[in-house]
Design a protein around this motif. Structure first.
Motif, short mmCIF file in Angstrom:
data_model
loop_
_atom_site.label_atom_id
_atom_site.label_comp_id
_atom_site.label_asym_id
_atom_site.label_seq_id
_atom_site.Cartn_x
_atom_site.Cartn_y
_atom_site.Cartn_z
N THR A 122 4.76 41.24 -36.46
CA THR A 122 5.96 40.76 -35.78
C THR A 122 5.55 39.93 -34.58
O THR A 122 4.44 40.05 -34.08
CB THR A 122 6.87 41.92 -35.31
OG1 THR A 122 6.19 42.68 -34.30
CG2 THR A 122 7.28 42.82 -36.46
N ALA A 123 6.44 39.09 -34.13
CA ALA A 123 6.16 38.24 -32.96
C ALA A 123 7.26 38.44 -31.93
O ALA A 123 8.42 38.68 -32.29
CB ALA A 123 6.11 36.77 -33.38
N PRO A 124 6.92 38.35 -30.65
CA PRO A 124 7.96 38.52 -29.62
C PRO A 124 9.00 37.42 -29.70
O PRO A 124 8.71 36.29 -30.06
CB PRO A 124 7.19 38.45 -28.31
CG PRO A 124 5.82 38.03 -28.62
CD PRO A 124 5.62 38.10 -30.10
N ARG A 125 10.22 37.80 -29.37
CA ARG A 125 11.33 36.85 -29.33
C ARG A 125 11.72 36.61 -27.89
O ARG A 125 11.15 37.18 -26.97
CB ARG A 125 12.50 37.42 -30.14
CG ARG A 125 12.15 37.51 -31.64
CD ARG A 125 13.03 38.47 -32.41
NE ARG A 125 13.02 39.85 -31.97
CZ ARG A 125 12.06 40.73 -32.20
NH1 ARG A 125 10.99 40.37 -32.86
NH2 ARG A 125 12.14 41.98 -31.79
N ALA A 126 12.70 35.80 -27.67
CA ALA A 126 13.16 35.51 -26.31
C ALA A 126 13.52 36.79 -25.57
O ALA A 126 14.02 37.74 -26.16
CB ALA A 126 14.38 34.58 -26.37
N GLY A 127 13.23 36.83 -24.29
CA GLY A 127 13.58 37.99 -23.48
C GLY A 127 12.58 39.11 -23.55
O GLY A 127 12.85 40.21 -23.11
N LEU A 128 11.41 38.86 -24.12
CA LEU A 128 10.37 39.88 -24.23
C LEU A 128 10.87 41.17 -24.88
O LEU A 128 10.62 42.27 -24.39
CB LEU A 128 9.75 40.19 -22.85
CG LEU A 128 8.93 39.09 -22.23
CD1 LEU A 128 8.41 39.54 -20.85
CD2 LEU A 128 7.75 38.70 -23.10
N GLU A 129 11.57 41.05 -25.98
CA GLU A 129 12.00 42.24 -26.71
C GLU A 129 10.78 42.90 -27.32
O GLU A 129 9.91 42.24 -27.87
CB GLU A 129 13.00 41.87 -27.81
CG GLU A 129 14.28 41.31 -27.24
CD GLU A 129 15.19 40.77 -28.34
OE1 GLU A 129 14.79 40.73 -29.51
OE2 GLU A 129 16.31 40.39 -28.00
N ASP A 130 10.71 44.23 -27.24
CA ASP A 130 9.55 44.96 -27.73
C ASP A 130 9.79 45.49 -29.13
O ASP A 130 10.87 45.96 -29.46
CB ASP A 130 9.26 46.14 -26.79
CG ASP A 130 8.83 45.68 -25.41
OD1 ASP A 130 7.87 44.90 -25.33
OD2 ASP A 130 9.44 46.11 -24.43
N ASP A 131 8.76 45.43 -29.96
CA ASP A 131 8.73 46.07 -31.27
C ASP A 131 7.82 47.28 -31.13
O ASP A 131 6.64 47.14 -30.78
CB ASP A 131 8.20 45.12 -32.34
CG ASP A 131 9.13 43.95 -32.60
OD1 ASP A 131 10.35 44.10 -32.38
OD2 ASP A 131 8.65 42.90 -33.04
N LEU A 132 8.34 48.47 -31.41
CA LEU A 132 7.61 49.72 -31.20
C LEU A 132 7.79 50.66 -32.39
O LEU A 132 8.60 50.42 -33.27
CB LEU A 132 8.11 50.42 -29.93
CG LEU A 132 7.95 49.65 -28.62
CD1 LEU A 132 8.83 50.25 -27.54
CD2 LEU A 132 6.49 49.64 -28.20
N ASP A 133 7.04 51.74 -32.38
CA ASP A 133 7.20 52.88 -33.28
C ASP A 133 7.18 52.53 -34.77
O ASP A 133 8.11 52.86 -35.51
CB ASP A 133 8.51 53.62 -32.96
CG ASP A 133 8.62 54.04 -31.52
OD1 ASP A 133 7.60 54.51 -30.98
OD2 ASP A 133 9.71 53.91 -30.94
N PRO A 134 6.13 51.90 -35.28
CA PRO A 134 6.10 51.61 -36.71
C PRO A 134 5.99 52.90 -37.53
O PRO A 134 5.40 53.88 -37.07
CB PRO A 134 4.84 50.76 -36.87
CG PRO A 134 3.95 51.21 -35.75
CD PRO A 134 4.88 51.52 -34.61
N CYS A 135 6.58 52.87 -38.71
CA CYS A 135 6.53 54.01 -39.61
C CYS A 135 6.56 53.50 -41.05
O CYS A 135 7.43 52.71 -41.41
CB CYS A 135 7.72 54.94 -39.35
SG CYS A 135 7.76 56.38 -40.42
N TRP A 136 5.60 53.92 -41.86
CA TRP A 136 5.56 53.52 -43.27
C TRP A 136 6.60 54.32 -44.05
O TRP A 136 6.62 55.54 -43.98
CB TRP A 136 4.18 53.78 -43.88
CG TRP A 136 3.10 52.92 -43.31
CD1 TRP A 136 2.21 53.27 -42.36
CD2 TRP A 136 2.80 51.58 -43.66
NE1 TRP A 136 1.37 52.23 -42.08
CE2 TRP A 136 1.70 51.17 -42.88
CE3 TRP A 136 3.35 50.67 -44.57
CZ2 TRP A 136 1.15 49.91 -42.97
CZ3 TRP A 136 2.79 49.41 -44.66
CH2 TRP A 136 1.71 49.04 -43.87
N MET A 137 7.46 53.64 -44.79
CA MET A 137 8.41 54.31 -45.68
C MET A 137 7.82 54.42 -47.09
O MET A 137 8.01 55.40 -47.76
CB MET A 137 9.72 53.54 -45.74
CG MET A 137 10.44 53.47 -44.40
SD MET A 137 10.84 55.06 -43.72
CE MET A 137 12.15 55.57 -44.80
#
Length: 145
Positions: A122-137
Protein backbone atom coordinates in the motif's frame (compact mmCIF):
# COMPACT_ATOMS: atom_id res chain seq x y z
CA UNK A 1 23.62 -12.92 20.38
CA UNK A 2 23.08 -9.41 19.04
CA UNK A 3 21.30 -7.07 21.44
CA UNK A 4 18.69 -4.66 20.12
CA UNK A 5 18.92 -2.05 22.88
CA UNK A 6 16.08 -1.08 25.20
CA UNK A 7 13.00 -2.33 23.48
CA UNK A 8 9.60 -3.84 23.79
CA UNK A 9 9.45 -7.32 22.27
CA UNK A 10 6.08 -8.16 20.83
CA UNK A 11 5.61 -11.80 19.87
CA UNK A 12 3.08 -11.73 17.10
CA UNK A 13 3.60 -14.64 14.74
CA UNK A 14 4.19 -18.32 15.27
CA UNK A 15 4.94 -20.42 12.21
CA UNK A 16 3.20 -23.78 12.02
CA UNK A 17 3.97 -25.07 15.48
CA UNK A 18 3.24 -28.72 14.73
CA UNK A 19 5.17 -28.70 11.43
CA UNK A 20 8.32 -27.34 13.04
CA UNK A 21 8.41 -29.49 16.18
CA UNK A 22 11.26 -31.97 16.17
CA UNK A 23 11.90 -35.02 18.27
CA UNK A 24 13.98 -32.81 20.58
CA UNK A 25 10.89 -30.59 21.13
CA UNK A 26 12.61 -27.40 20.04
CA UNK A 27 10.48 -24.28 19.97
CA UNK A 28 8.87 -23.22 16.67
CA UNK A 29 10.22 -20.27 14.69
CA UNK A 30 8.72 -16.98 15.88
CA UNK A 31 8.33 -13.75 13.91
CA UNK A 32 8.33 -10.65 16.11
CA UNK A 33 9.25 -6.99 16.23
CA UNK A 34 11.67 -5.23 18.51
CA UNK A 35 10.53 -1.62 18.95
CA UNK A 36 11.85 1.39 20.79
CA UNK A 37 10.16 2.81 23.84
CA UNK A 38 7.93 5.88 24.08
CA UNK A 39 8.43 8.74 26.52
CA UNK A 40 6.14 8.46 29.51
CA UNK A 41 7.18 5.16 31.01
CA UNK A 42 6.13 1.54 30.60
CA UNK A 43 2.42 2.42 30.48
CA UNK A 44 2.96 3.85 26.96
CA UNK A 45 3.15 1.01 24.42
CA UNK A 46 3.79 1.74 20.74
CA UNK A 47 0.87 0.48 18.66
CA UNK A 48 -1.67 0.45 21.49
CA UNK A 49 -4.24 3.00 22.56
CA UNK A 50 -5.66 5.98 20.71
CA UNK A 51 -2.65 8.23 21.31
CA UNK A 52 0.10 5.71 20.57
CA UNK A 53 -1.42 3.53 17.85
CA UNK A 54 0.60 5.02 14.99
CA UNK A 55 3.63 6.31 16.94
CA UNK A 56 6.95 5.30 15.40
CA UNK A 57 9.74 4.88 17.97
CA UNK A 58 11.84 2.78 15.58
CA UNK A 59 11.84 -0.98 15.23
CA UNK A 60 13.08 -4.10 13.49
CA UNK A 61 11.32 -7.18 12.05
CA UNK A 62 12.98 -10.32 13.42
CA UNK A 63 12.83 -14.11 13.14
CA UNK A 64 13.84 -16.40 15.98
CA UNK A 65 14.68 -19.77 14.44
CA UNK A 66 14.06 -23.15 16.07
CA UNK A 67 17.71 -23.26 17.11
CA UNK A 68 17.33 -19.94 18.97
CA UNK A 69 19.23 -17.79 16.46
CA UNK A 70 17.69 -14.35 15.86
CA UNK A 71 18.04 -12.55 12.52
CA UNK A 72 16.61 -9.46 10.88
CA UNK A 73 14.16 -10.08 8.04
CA UNK A 74 14.65 -6.71 6.30
CA UNK A 75 17.82 -5.16 4.92
CA UNK A 76 19.42 -2.78 7.43
CA UNK A 77 17.83 0.67 7.33
CA UNK A 78 15.07 -0.40 4.92
CA UNK A 79 12.36 0.92 7.26
CA UNK A 80 12.49 3.20 10.29
CA UNK A 81 9.83 1.25 12.21
CA UNK A 82 7.81 -1.94 11.77
CA UNK A 83 4.83 -3.41 13.62
CA UNK A 84 2.03 -5.95 13.45
CA UNK A 85 3.67 -8.89 11.63
CA UNK A 86 1.18 -11.44 10.28
CA UNK A 87 2.40 -14.81 8.99
CA UNK A 88 0.45 -16.26 6.04
CA UNK A 89 -1.05 -19.71 6.61
CA UNK A 90 1.43 -21.22 4.14
CA UNK A 91 4.20 -20.05 6.51
CA UNK A 92 6.22 -18.52 3.66
CA UNK A 93 5.18 -14.85 3.74
CA UNK A 94 4.93 -12.19 6.38
CA UNK A 95 2.84 -9.04 6.04
CA UNK A 96 3.63 -6.13 8.34
CA UNK A 97 3.06 -2.41 8.83
CA UNK A 98 6.11 -0.20 8.23
CA UNK A 99 7.14 3.42 7.97
CA UNK A 100 10.33 4.57 6.20
CA UNK A 101 10.78 7.62 8.46
CA UNK A 102 9.65 8.78 11.89
CA UNK A 103 7.11 11.25 10.47
CA UNK A 104 5.95 9.22 7.44
CA UNK A 105 2.63 7.43 7.07
CA UNK A 106 2.47 3.71 7.79
CA UNK A 107 2.01 1.34 4.86
CA UNK A 108 1.62 -2.43 4.51
CA UNK A 109 4.55 -4.48 3.23
CA UNK A 110 5.29 -8.18 2.75
CA UNK A 111 8.45 -10.25 2.80
CA UNK A 112 9.21 -13.90 2.08
CA UNK A 113 10.49 -15.99 4.98
CA UNK A 114 13.84 -16.29 3.19
CA UNK A 115 13.93 -12.66 2.06
CA UNK A 116 15.76 -11.30 -0.90
CA UNK A 117 13.63 -8.15 -0.92
CA UNK A 118 10.37 -6.90 0.52
CA UNK A 119 7.36 -5.52 -1.32
CA UNK A 120 5.34 -2.43 -0.40
CA UNK A 121 1.67 -3.32 -0.88
CA UNK A 122 0.00 0.00 0.00
CA UNK A 123 1.08 3.60 -0.46
CA UNK A 124 0.27 6.64 1.68
CA UNK A 125 -2.50 8.90 0.48
CA UNK A 126 -3.12 12.58 1.12
CA UNK A 127 -3.20 13.57 4.77
CA UNK A 128 -0.75 10.88 5.89
CA UNK A 129 -3.43 8.25 6.41
CA UNK A 130 -1.93 5.18 8.05
CA UNK A 131 -2.36 1.56 6.94
CA UNK A 132 -1.99 -0.73 9.97
CA UNK A 133 -2.79 -4.17 11.38
CA UNK A 134 -2.47 -6.51 8.37
CA UNK A 135 -4.15 -9.89 8.69
CA UNK A 136 -4.16 -12.78 6.19
CA UNK A 137 -7.66 -14.10 5.47
CA UNK A 138 -6.39 -16.65 2.93
CA UNK A 139 -3.01 -17.13 1.33
CA UNK A 140 -3.93 -14.53 -1.29
CA UNK A 141 -6.20 -12.19 0.71
CA UNK A 142 -4.87 -9.59 3.10
CA UNK A 143 -7.03 -7.20 5.12
CA UNK A 144 -5.88 -4.12 7.04
CA UNK A 145 -7.16 -1.13 8.98
Amino acid sequence: MKRYGPCLLVLLGILSIAAHRSSSDRLPPIVFVSRGTLPGGPARVPGLGPEDRARAPGGTLLLRSSDGAVRELLPGGAMFDVSDPAVASDGRRIAFAATPAKDSAWRICAVALDPTAFTTLTAPRAGLEDDLDPCWMRDSTLVLS
